[in-house]
Design an enzyme around this catalytic site. Sequence first.
Site, PDB file in Angstrom:
ATOM      1  N   LEU A  39      44.598-106.858 -95.919  1.00  0.00           N
ATOM      2  CA  LEU A  39      44.670-105.702 -95.035  1.00  0.00           C
ATOM      3  C   LEU A  39      43.249-105.201 -94.775  1.00  0.00           C
ATOM      4  CD1 LEU A  39      47.681-103.773 -96.603  1.00  0.00           C
ATOM      5  CD2 LEU A  39      47.628-104.916 -94.367  1.00  0.00           C
ATOM      6  N   GLY A  41      41.385-106.460 -92.392  1.00  0.00           N
ATOM      7  CA  GLY A  41      40.824-107.477 -91.496  1.00  0.00           C
ATOM      8  C   GLY A  41      39.346-107.734 -91.698  1.00  0.00           C
ATOM      9  N   ALA A 118      51.590-115.617 -89.523  1.00  0.00           N
ATOM     10  CA  ALA A 118      52.605-115.565 -88.469  1.00  0.00           C
ATOM     11  C   ALA A 118      52.367-116.679 -87.452  1.00  0.00           C
ATOM     12  CB  ALA A 118      52.515-114.209 -87.774  1.00  0.00           C
ATOM     13  N   GLY A 189      21.123-110.954 -82.721  1.00  0.00           N
ATOM     14  CA  GLY A 189      22.071-109.932 -82.268  1.00  0.00           C
ATOM     15  C   GLY A 189      22.367-108.995 -83.429  1.00  0.00           C
ATOM     16  N   TYR A 190      23.546-108.399 -83.364  1.00  0.00           N
ATOM     17  CA  TYR A 190      23.947-107.437 -84.393  1.00  0.00           C
ATOM     18  C   TYR A 190      23.840-108.018 -85.810  1.00  0.00           C
ATOM     19  CZ  TYR A 190      26.373-104.104 -81.264  1.00  0.00           C
ATOM     20  OH  TYR A 190      26.692-103.160 -80.342  1.00  0.00           O
ATOM     21  N   GLU A 210      15.947-116.961 -81.889  1.00  0.00           N
ATOM     22  CA  GLU A 210      16.811-116.378 -80.847  1.00  0.00           C
ATOM     23  C   GLU A 210      16.613-117.148 -79.549  1.00  0.00           C
ATOM     24  OE1 GLU A 210      19.202-113.850 -80.191  1.00  0.00           O
ATOM     25  OE2 GLU A 210      18.938-114.590 -78.153  1.00  0.00           O
ATOM     26  N   GLY A 276      27.443-115.008 -82.462  1.00  0.00           N
ATOM     27  CA  GLY A 276      28.556-114.360 -81.766  1.00  0.00           C
ATOM     28  C   GLY A 276      29.898-114.672 -82.404  1.00  0.00           C
ATOM     29  N   HIS A 448      19.152 -76.049 -87.308  1.00  0.00           N
ATOM     30  CA  HIS A 448      17.778 -76.415 -87.640  1.00  0.00           C
ATOM     31  C   HIS A 448      17.634 -76.509 -89.162  1.00  0.00           C
ATOM     32  CE1 HIS A 448      13.416 -76.473 -87.448  1.00  0.00           C
ATOM     33  NE2 HIS A 448      13.408 -75.575 -88.408  1.00  0.00           N
TER      34      HIS A 448
HETATM   35  P1  FAD Z   1      40.198-108.208 -87.288  1.00  0.00           P
HETATM   36  O1  FAD Z   1      39.527-107.130 -88.028  1.00  0.00           O
HETATM   37  O2  FAD Z   1      39.517-109.517 -87.173  1.00  0.00           O
HETATM   38  O3  FAD Z   1      41.612-108.399 -87.969  1.00  0.00           O
HETATM   39  C1  FAD Z   1      42.486-109.411 -87.595  1.00  0.00           C
HETATM   40  C2  FAD Z   1      43.400-109.693 -88.760  1.00  0.00           C
HETATM   41  O4  FAD Z   1      44.436-110.554 -88.325  1.00  0.00           O
HETATM   42  C3  FAD Z   1      42.715-110.423 -89.917  1.00  0.00           C
HETATM   43  O5  FAD Z   1      42.936-109.712 -91.114  1.00  0.00           O
HETATM   44  C4  FAD Z   1      43.392-111.787 -89.961  1.00  0.00           C
HETATM   45  O6  FAD Z   1      43.543-112.296 -91.272  1.00  0.00           O
HETATM   46  C5  FAD Z   1      44.738-111.465 -89.346  1.00  0.00           C
HETATM   47  N1  FAD Z   1      45.393-112.606 -88.727  1.00  0.00           N
HETATM   48  C6  FAD Z   1      44.874-113.449 -87.793  1.00  0.00           C
HETATM   49  N2  FAD Z   1      45.781-114.352 -87.425  1.00  0.00           N
HETATM   50  C7  FAD Z   1      46.898-114.094 -88.138  1.00  0.00           C
HETATM   51  C8  FAD Z   1      48.181-114.694 -88.208  1.00  0.00           C
HETATM   52  N3  FAD Z   1      48.514-115.746 -87.446  1.00  0.00           N
HETATM   53  N4  FAD Z   1      49.094-114.188 -89.066  1.00  0.00           N
HETATM   54  C9  FAD Z   1      48.778-113.122 -89.860  1.00  0.00           C
HETATM   55  N5  FAD Z   1      47.583-112.515 -89.825  1.00  0.00           N
HETATM   56  C10 FAD Z   1      46.661-112.991 -88.974  1.00  0.00           C
HETATM   57  N6  FAD Z   1      32.321-103.396 -85.660  1.00  0.00           N
HETATM   58  C11 FAD Z   1      31.930-102.093 -85.596  1.00  0.00           C
HETATM   59  O7  FAD Z   1      32.519-101.341 -84.822  1.00  0.00           O
HETATM   60  N7  FAD Z   1      30.933-101.610 -86.387  1.00  0.00           N
HETATM   61  C12 FAD Z   1      30.270-102.401 -87.262  1.00  0.00           C
HETATM   62  O8  FAD Z   1      29.371-101.930 -87.970  1.00  0.00           O
HETATM   63  C13 FAD Z   1      30.638-103.768 -87.353  1.00  0.00           C
HETATM   64  N8  FAD Z   1      30.027-104.586 -88.220  1.00  0.00           N
HETATM   65  C14 FAD Z   1      30.429-105.884 -88.319  1.00  0.00           C
HETATM   66  C15 FAD Z   1      29.764-106.717 -89.209  1.00  0.00           C
HETATM   67  C16 FAD Z   1      30.127-108.048 -89.324  1.00  0.00           C
HETATM   68  C17 FAD Z   1      29.416-108.929 -90.297  1.00  0.00           C
HETATM   69  C18 FAD Z   1      31.202-108.545 -88.520  1.00  0.00           C
HETATM   70  C19 FAD Z   1      31.633-109.975 -88.645  1.00  0.00           C
HETATM   71  C20 FAD Z   1      31.863-107.724 -87.623  1.00  0.00           C
HETATM   72  C21 FAD Z   1      31.479-106.390 -87.504  1.00  0.00           C
HETATM   73  N9  FAD Z   1      32.091-105.531 -86.605  1.00  0.00           N
HETATM   74  C22 FAD Z   1      31.690-104.227 -86.518  1.00  0.00           C
HETATM   75  C23 FAD Z   1      33.187-105.980 -85.732  1.00  0.00           C
HETATM   76  C24 FAD Z   1      34.559-105.541 -86.294  1.00  0.00           C
HETATM   77  O9  FAD Z   1      34.710-106.055 -87.601  1.00  0.00           O
HETATM   78  C25 FAD Z   1      35.673-106.043 -85.404  1.00  0.00           C
HETATM   79  O10 FAD Z   1      35.454-105.585 -84.085  1.00  0.00           O
HETATM   80  C26 FAD Z   1      37.024-105.538 -85.864  1.00  0.00           C
HETATM   81  O11 FAD Z   1      37.301-105.934 -87.178  1.00  0.00           O
HETATM   82  C27 FAD Z   1      38.123-106.053 -84.947  1.00  0.00           C
HETATM   83  O12 FAD Z   1      39.361-105.592 -85.380  1.00  0.00           O
HETATM   84  P2  FAD Z   1      40.708-106.395 -85.048  1.00  0.00           P
HETATM   85  O13 FAD Z   1      41.805-105.581 -85.634  1.00  0.00           O
HETATM   86  O14 FAD Z   1      40.754-106.717 -83.620  1.00  0.00           O
HETATM   87  O15 FAD Z   1      40.564-107.790 -85.794  1.00  0.00           O
HETATM   88  P1  NAD Z   2      25.776-111.032 -80.943  1.00  0.00           P
HETATM   89  O1  NAD Z   2      26.447-111.377 -79.670  1.00  0.00           O
HETATM   90  O2  NAD Z   2      25.464-109.619 -81.254  1.00  0.00           O
HETATM   91  O3  NAD Z   2      24.373-111.812 -81.030  1.00  0.00           O
HETATM   92  C1  NAD Z   2      24.301-113.192 -80.940  1.00  0.00           C
HETATM   93  C2  NAD Z   2      22.868-113.562 -80.604  1.00  0.00           C
HETATM   94  O4  NAD Z   2      22.744-114.959 -80.779  1.00  0.00           O
HETATM   95  C3  NAD Z   2      22.488-113.238 -79.161  1.00  0.00           C
HETATM   96  O5  NAD Z   2      21.259-112.559 -79.139  1.00  0.00           O
HETATM   97  C4  NAD Z   2      22.387-114.612 -78.512  1.00  0.00           C
HETATM   98  O6  NAD Z   2      21.447-114.673 -77.476  1.00  0.00           O
HETATM   99  C5  NAD Z   2      21.978-115.470 -79.697  1.00  0.00           C
HETATM  100  N1  NAD Z   2      22.316-116.892 -79.573  1.00  0.00           N
HETATM  101  C6  NAD Z   2      23.445-117.430 -79.064  1.00  0.00           C
HETATM  102  N2  NAD Z   2      23.382-118.774 -79.155  1.00  0.00           N
HETATM  103  C7  NAD Z   2      22.207-119.089 -79.739  1.00  0.00           C
HETATM  104  C8  NAD Z   2      21.576-120.300 -80.120  1.00  0.00           C
HETATM  105  N3  NAD Z   2      22.153-121.473 -79.903  1.00  0.00           N
HETATM  106  N4  NAD Z   2      20.362-120.253 -80.710  1.00  0.00           N
HETATM  107  C9  NAD Z   2      19.753-119.051 -80.920  1.00  0.00           C
HETATM  108  N5  NAD Z   2      20.314-117.872 -80.583  1.00  0.00           N
HETATM  109  C10 NAD Z   2      21.523-117.887 -80.010  1.00  0.00           C
HETATM  110  O7  NAD Z   2      26.683-111.711 -82.080  1.00  0.00           O
HETATM  111  P2  NAD Z   2      26.706-111.517 -83.665  1.00  0.00           P
HETATM  112  O8  NAD Z   2      25.462-110.915 -84.145  1.00  0.00           O
HETATM  113  O9  NAD Z   2      27.144-112.825 -84.220  1.00  0.00           O
HETATM  114  O10 NAD Z   2      27.881-110.477 -83.846  1.00  0.00           O
HETATM  115  C11 NAD Z   2      29.200-110.813 -83.385  1.00  0.00           C
HETATM  116  C12 NAD Z   2      29.946-109.584 -82.956  1.00  0.00           C
HETATM  117  O11 NAD Z   2      30.293-108.813 -84.113  1.00  0.00           O
HETATM  118  C13 NAD Z   2      29.125-108.613 -82.105  1.00  0.00           C
HETATM  119  O12 NAD Z   2      29.164-108.937 -80.754  1.00  0.00           O
HETATM  120  C14 NAD Z   2      29.795-107.311 -82.378  1.00  0.00           C
HETATM  121  O13 NAD Z   2      30.896-107.215 -81.510  1.00  0.00           O
HETATM  122  C15 NAD Z   2      30.278-107.444 -83.800  1.00  0.00           C
HETATM  123  N6  NAD Z   2      29.349-106.730 -84.733  1.00  0.00           N
HETATM  124  C16 NAD Z   2      29.112-105.407 -84.526  1.00  0.00           C
HETATM  125  C17 NAD Z   2      28.257-104.731 -85.376  1.00  0.00           C
HETATM  126  C18 NAD Z   2      28.020-103.276 -85.150  1.00  0.00           C
HETATM  127  O14 NAD Z   2      28.774-102.668 -84.393  1.00  0.00           O
HETATM  128  N7  NAD Z   2      27.019-102.673 -85.778  1.00  0.00           N
HETATM  129  C19 NAD Z   2      27.632-105.387 -86.425  1.00  0.00           C
HETATM  130  C20 NAD Z   2      27.878-106.739 -86.597  1.00  0.00           C
HETATM  131  C21 NAD Z   2      28.739-107.399 -85.732  1.00  0.00           C
END
Ligand code: FAD
Ligand code: NAD
Length: 469
Positions: A39, A41, A118, A189-190, A210, A276, A448
């Site tokens: 739970l 995700g 599922a 990226g992020y 990058e 990404g 402030h």
């Molecule tokens: P998910 O969180 O991916 O949840 C999907 C769930 O579905 C999972 O638990 C999976 O196990 C389950 N599932 C999939 N298929 C099935 C199936 N067939 N049957 C049963 N269960 C299934 N976003 C932010 O806003 N701020 C951040 O700081 C941020 N930091 C991040 C850092 C990292 C390293 C990463 C990878 C992502 C980050 N994100 C951040 C992005 C954020 O985690 C996602 O946007 C968010 O979790 C999406 O929510 P969701 O519910 O769509 O999917």
């Molecule tokens: P991203 O899209 O933020 O960055 C990916 C970067 O990789 C881009 O700058 C792109 O130009 C580069 N890239 C792509 N192909 C490449 C290659 N072949 N060689 C070199 N560079 C390449 O993706 P991410 O950092 O993997 O994060 C994935 C997603 O997770 C984000 O888009 C975001 O939605 C989510 N996320 C959000 C946060 C947050 O909200 N603080 C933090 C982490 C992740």
Amino acid sequence: METQTTKFLIIGGGPGGYVAAIRAGQLGIATTLVEGEQLGGTCLNIGCIPSKALIHAADAFHQASSFAGKTPLGIQVDVPRIDVAQTVRWKDSVVRRLTGGVAALLKKNGVNVIKGWARVVDGKTVEVVPSGSGAASEPLRITCEHLLLATGSTEVALPGIPLGGRVISSTQALSPTAIPKRLLVVGAGYIGLELGIVYRKLGAEVTVVEALERILPLYDDELVKPVSASLRKLGVQLHLGCKVQGLNVAGDAVRILDTQGKESELSADQVLVAIGRTPRTQGWGLESLLLDMNGRAVKVDDQCRTSMRNVWAIGDLTGEPMLAHRAMAQGDMVAEIIAGHKHRFAPNAIAAVCFTDPEIVAAGLSPQQAEHAGLDCIHASFPFAANGRAMTLEASDGFVRVVARRDNHLIVGWQAVGVGVSELSTAFSQSLEMGACLEDIAGTIHAHPTLGEAVHEAALRALGRALHI
Ligand code: FAD
Ligand code: NAD
């Protein structure tokens, strides 16, 4: 095969799915949530929360390390050491507290949670293969009136560099057993920059490759400048405009190609691929529904309805922006629509925060985006160098910027870069959602000394009457 029936069936217990389930439970809708892993995700287990926990730990260690030299604050400590295994245990304990909290909230709201994978049979039927310990052993068939798809996203792998061994994704990077001597990050990226900075602060030599000519392409140049300066100061090496070609024969270096066509090798003990994420559309029978797609994402309308009646989709599965707060807002909305409320997903802005050092936040339109949208706008910035609170925090890099229409001063965007500015995202989103004008912000008393005074001063400056600059 055992069959259950429910009104609302949710696949995926991430922030999208679990919020939809809690809200549906609150509204008295019979709800079943199926989750194959944990739970919470991606967000709670391998994303937002663990990454922010490690960012905090790395910041604390980095600050303690800086005290080993001569500091302006007069604090002196011996050279600190870090027990990475303990840091990871602490991070895991934060994750457990939150995922346990989600389980308790689902239970409290009467949601039937099934641990299993599922598989969609049709728009009203799903089969679940139980997973994990304590799961029922027999597959289960669930029929429903409304089906919500919330399966999230998965990381994109680099062609020619499969994950495994020294090549890791963010999931492994969030649970290190040791800090590598040399970490090569692919993607600025992020994830690449948030975690690249963590590893640098924990002692690794970090190199970021990058493909584009700049870092953090989502944010404008001015916002990114202080982050670039900080990366330089931290000693993170950047290779911009370089594409990764593959590993070398020995497997201990990455081959990169720059824009001039010159190939070179960068050695690394670990390679973090962060290029990404992509919607999770494979392996669970989605194709059987023949839904309209938007590229790789499931296409939805402004109520998160897919092209099939009573089949809904939210969160990362529906594409960009892949952010947890967007997924949650969509989940909340779908539950309310099913309960008969009138609702539509039309936010004025979804704030994006990058938790680099310094942090970046953007909500609504930047000056360039406003111009592209054909709006005649004014914009003004207020630097943290002129903010008392920022000085007391030794954090005077960065600024707050406001963008507003010239004719009626309606605010259409806010951006900021600086230490701790993630917390300003709340004020930015509220101002945009409530349709605030520059005069509304100018006429609000801001406490402030706070970083938020820079928000006030940016609005004053746009009106031509800043006080502290
Ligand atoms: P998910 O969180 O991916 O949840 C999907 C769930 O579905 C999972 O638990 C999976 O196990 C389950 N599932 C999939 N298929 C099935 C199936 N067939 N049957 C049963 N269960 C299934 N976003 C932010 O806003 N701020 C951040 O700081 C941020 N930091 C991040 C850092 C990292 C390293 C990463 C990878 C992502 C980050 N994100 C951040 C992005 C954020 O985690 C996602 O946007 C968010 O979790 C999406 O929510 P969701 O519910 O769509 O999917
Ligand atoms: P991203 O899209 O933020 O960055 C990916 C970067 O990789 C881009 O700058 C792109 O130009 C580069 N890239 C792509 N192909 C490449 C290659 N072949 N060689 C070199 N560079 C390449 O993706 P991410 O950092 O993997 O994060 C994935 C997603 O997770 C984000 O888009 C975001 O939605 C989510 N996320 C959000 C946060 C947050 O909200 N603080 C933090 C982490 C992740």
